[in-house]
Motif scaffolding. Structure first.
Motif, PDB file in Angstrom:
ATOM      1  N   GLY A  47      58.596  61.691  63.428  1.00  0.00           N
ATOM      2  CA  GLY A  47      57.482  61.490  64.335  1.00  0.00           C
ATOM      3  C   GLY A  47      56.569  62.689  64.308  1.00  0.00           C
ATOM      4  O   GLY A  47      56.658  63.537  63.428  1.00  0.00           O
ATOM      5  N   PHE A  48      55.712  62.759  65.316  1.00  0.00           N
ATOM      6  CA  PHE A  48      54.788  63.890  65.377  1.00  0.00           C
ATOM      7  C   PHE A  48      54.455  64.214  66.829  1.00  0.00           C
ATOM      8  O   PHE A  48      54.556  63.368  67.703  1.00  0.00           O
ATOM      9  CB  PHE A  48      53.513  63.614  64.571  1.00  0.00           C
ATOM     10  N   GLU A  84      57.350  64.447  76.200  1.00  0.00           N
ATOM     11  CA  GLU A  84      56.512  63.316  76.589  1.00  0.00           C
ATOM     12  C   GLU A  84      55.375  63.069  75.616  1.00  0.00           C
ATOM     13  O   GLU A  84      54.821  61.979  75.558  1.00  0.00           O
ATOM     14  CB  GLU A  84      55.942  63.516  78.003  1.00  0.00           C
ATOM     15  N   THR A  85      54.971  64.074  74.867  1.00  0.00           N
ATOM     16  CA  THR A  85      53.857  63.920  73.923  1.00  0.00           C
ATOM     17  C   THR A  85      54.339  63.783  72.484  1.00  0.00           C
ATOM     18  O   THR A  85      53.531  63.850  71.554  1.00  0.00           O
ATOM     19  CB  THR A  85      52.882  65.105  74.034  1.00  0.00           C
ATOM     20  N   PHE A  86      55.627  63.567  72.292  1.00  0.00           N
ATOM     21  CA  PHE A  86      56.169  63.369  70.945  1.00  0.00           C
ATOM     22  C   PHE A  86      56.134  61.876  70.629  1.00  0.00           C
ATOM     23  O   PHE A  86      56.686  61.053  71.367  1.00  0.00           O
ATOM     24  CB  PHE A  86      57.601  63.892  70.849  1.00  0.00           C
TER      25      PHE A  86
END
Length: 144
Positions: A58-59, A67-69
């Motif tokens: 992922g990024f 939470e922002t991955f």
């Protein structure tokens, strides 16, 4: 009270309800099996693609917060789960049931016969008519 019990008994013993109950139980069991397979085998493979310092494949959108991955590996795992479950249910439940219905289905009286059967019936009827009438004016007869 007896009417309610009789109605409930008829409802439960209907083929659709029993088929649905079996499908739910089988679907749940297959889901658990496939989820265990993907968690044990597919997830580690996808996580290894992401690298050693990443949470998986992922990024990160902003910062280092979980939470922002964006976890692409989790989505691919869910997709693989869906495809495997659908394939297993099709092969284990749908195909055998279709074969069973084809083999044991009663032909309906309203449906027209297949074209080859209708043609054979027409030939039979014409031969009977010619035999009963004493004439043989069909193709290949002496009168042609």
């Amino acid at each position: 009270m007896a009417g309610i019990v009789a109605g409930f008994k008829e409802f439960v013993l209907r083929g659709n309800v029993v088929d649905l109950a079996v499908a739910v139980v089988m679907g749940t069991a297959v889901t658990q099996l496939v989820t265990a397979f993907t968690a044990s085998f597919i997830n580690p493979l996808l996580a290894s693609i992401g690298g050693a310092d990443a949470n998986g494949w992922g990024f990160q959108i902003t910062g280092d917060s979980k939470e922002t991955f964006v976890d692409v590996g989790a989505f691919i795992t869910a997709l693989i789960n869906f495809v495997i479950i659908a394939a297993v249910l099709y092969l284990v439940l749908v195909m055998p049931m279709n074969k069973f219905r084809e083999k044991f289905a009663k032909p309906s009286d309203d449906a027209p016969p297949p074209e080859d059967i209708a043609l054979l019936r027409d030939i039979r009827d014409e031969l009977r008519k010619n035999r009963e009438g004493g004439t043989s004016a069909g193709p290949g007869s002496a009168s042609d």
